[in-house]
Design a protein around this motif. Sequence first.
Motif, PDB file in Angstrom:
ATOM      1  N   GLY A   1     -20.950  58.974   7.630  1.00 48.08           N
ATOM      2  CA  GLY A   1     -19.831  59.884   8.559  1.00 48.08           C
ATOM      3  C   GLY A   1     -18.564  60.149   7.983  1.00 48.08           C
ATOM      4  N   GLU A   2     -18.180  61.086   8.449  1.00 44.49           N
ATOM      5  CA  GLU A   2     -16.757  61.574   8.061  1.00 44.49           C
ATOM      6  C   GLU A   2     -15.579  60.919   8.428  1.00 44.49           C
ATOM      7  N   PRO A   3     -14.834  59.965   7.723  1.00 50.42           N
ATOM      8  CA  PRO A   3     -13.710  59.208   8.137  1.00 50.42           C
ATOM      9  C   PRO A   3     -12.922  59.777   9.158  1.00 50.42           C
ATOM     10  N   ILE A   4     -12.427  59.109  10.114  1.00 49.75           N
ATOM     11  CA  ILE A   4     -11.450  59.352  11.066  1.00 49.75           C
ATOM     12  C   ILE A   4     -10.230  58.984  10.492  1.00 49.75           C
TER      13      ILE A   4
ATOM     14  N   SER B   1     -17.284  62.678   0.364  1.00 56.94           N
ATOM     15  CA  SER B   1     -16.039  62.055   1.140  1.00 56.94           C
ATOM     16  C   SER B   1     -16.561  61.248   2.476  1.00 56.94           C
ATOM     17  N   TYR B   2     -17.667  61.036   2.597  1.00 53.89           N
ATOM     18  CA  TYR B   2     -18.197  60.255   3.859  1.00 53.89           C
ATOM     19  C   TYR B   2     -18.325  58.846   3.563  1.00 53.89           C
ATOM     20  N   SER B   3     -17.984  58.206   4.590  1.00 55.63           N
ATOM     21  CA  SER B   3     -18.199  56.574   4.381  1.00 55.63           C
ATOM     22  C   SER B   3     -19.674  56.303   4.630  1.00 55.63           C
TER      23      SER B   3
ATOM     24  N   ARG C   1     -12.667  50.850   6.460  1.00 54.77           N
ATOM     25  CA  ARG C   1     -13.656  50.975   5.289  1.00 54.77           C
ATOM     26  C   ARG C   1     -14.658  51.883   5.643  1.00 54.77           C
ATOM     27  N   MET C   2     -15.332  51.564   6.669  1.00 54.88           N
ATOM     28  CA  MET C   2     -16.465  52.300   6.945  1.00 54.88           C
ATOM     29  C   MET C   2     -16.344  53.503   8.030  1.00 54.88           C
ATOM     30  N   SER C   3     -14.985  53.790   8.113  1.00 54.07           N
ATOM     31  CA  SER C   3     -14.999  54.810   9.476  1.00 54.07           C
ATOM     32  C   SER C   3     -15.772  56.051   9.303  1.00 54.07           C
TER      33      SER C   3
ATOM     34  N   GLU D   1     -24.131  61.160  10.032  1.00 53.36           N
ATOM     35  CA  GLU D   1     -25.771  61.325   9.606  1.00 53.36           C
ATOM     36  C   GLU D   1     -26.409  59.907   9.781  1.00 53.36           C
ATOM     37  N   MET D   2     -27.249  59.759  10.639  1.00 49.13           N
ATOM     38  CA  MET D   2     -28.000  58.536  10.983  1.00 49.13           C
ATOM     39  C   MET D   2     -29.391  58.737  10.892  1.00 49.13           C
ATOM     40  N   TYR D   3     -29.982  57.984  10.057  1.00 46.68           N
ATOM     41  CA  TYR D   3     -31.545  58.144   9.919  1.00 46.68           C
ATOM     42  C   TYR D   3     -32.308  56.593   9.716  1.00 46.68           C
TER      43      TYR D   3
END
Length: 291
Positions: free
Chosen positions: A253-256, A204-206, A38-40, A185-187
């Motif tokens: 983040g962009e899912p893997i 498209s990011y989680s 879900r959060m990939s 992205e992490m802030y």
Amino acid sequence: MTIKSIERIIAPPPPHMVGDGFRVHGFLPGDGRLGKHRMSPFFMLDYASLVEFSPTDTPRGVGVHPHRGFETVTIAYKGRIAHHDSAGHHGIIGEGDVQWMTAASGLLHKEYHEESFSKQGGPFQMVQIWVNLPAKHKMDPPAYQEITHENMGKHRLPNEQGVVEVIAGNFQGTKGPARTFTPIEMYNLKLKAGTNLTLNLPASYSTALLIIEGSAIVNSEKAPADHFILFLQDGEQIQISAEQDAVILVLSGEPINEPIAAYGPFLMNQWSEIEQAIQDFNTGKFGVLED
Ligand code: MN
């Protein structure tokens, strides 16, 4: 630009202890409702909400254990944490600092409250996130990035309304120092009461927020302290209005899109790779680290 819809606002689940040093709420993978994809690329998120530790001569923490196939990212909000691993990396992080450990092909490590913090005791609050690696990087050599508060990207908001501290990615041209294997992205948002801020993150990011301190209105919904705000993958904008002075962790983040085989401290694509990891651990291939 359209608003990113909130899927759920999740209250902190009952805490459990990791070793004797980390009293955590497991937001990810969560209670099973969210699922491991879900959060990939973020697989696990343990949140040690604010707690007071009494002084002790024996630092609390988690003893030697292995990891393979992913990265552990530890963010200290209060207190100090020490880390040693079998690849020879050692670090101490304090308030505002981040340890970004790439386990990849595998190592042993231990995570403890730092010695002088342990002796003194005091408030302790942190987050640990497990960031998955794409299959082609799961067996890369281990690495370690110490991201101090000092060397983080800092985007100061006008009129002393606060600061966006960029750990990874890029906020309005301010870049974070973390080297990542997939787009992340992490802030940390540190907002004064009454501040309004709009984030633009790819649909498209989680994406999720964790309210570390204070409270905010997020896309018109109330987001209290210690709550996890999970978004749908349907829009770009998140509108945040701090009700009180607030600290908010932003994860996007962009899912893997690869299979996940997860077992304990190992995060791979196939069960055969989990079996291999267990065998490699049992035959000493993760190295040596004293307890
Ligand atoms: Mn660990």
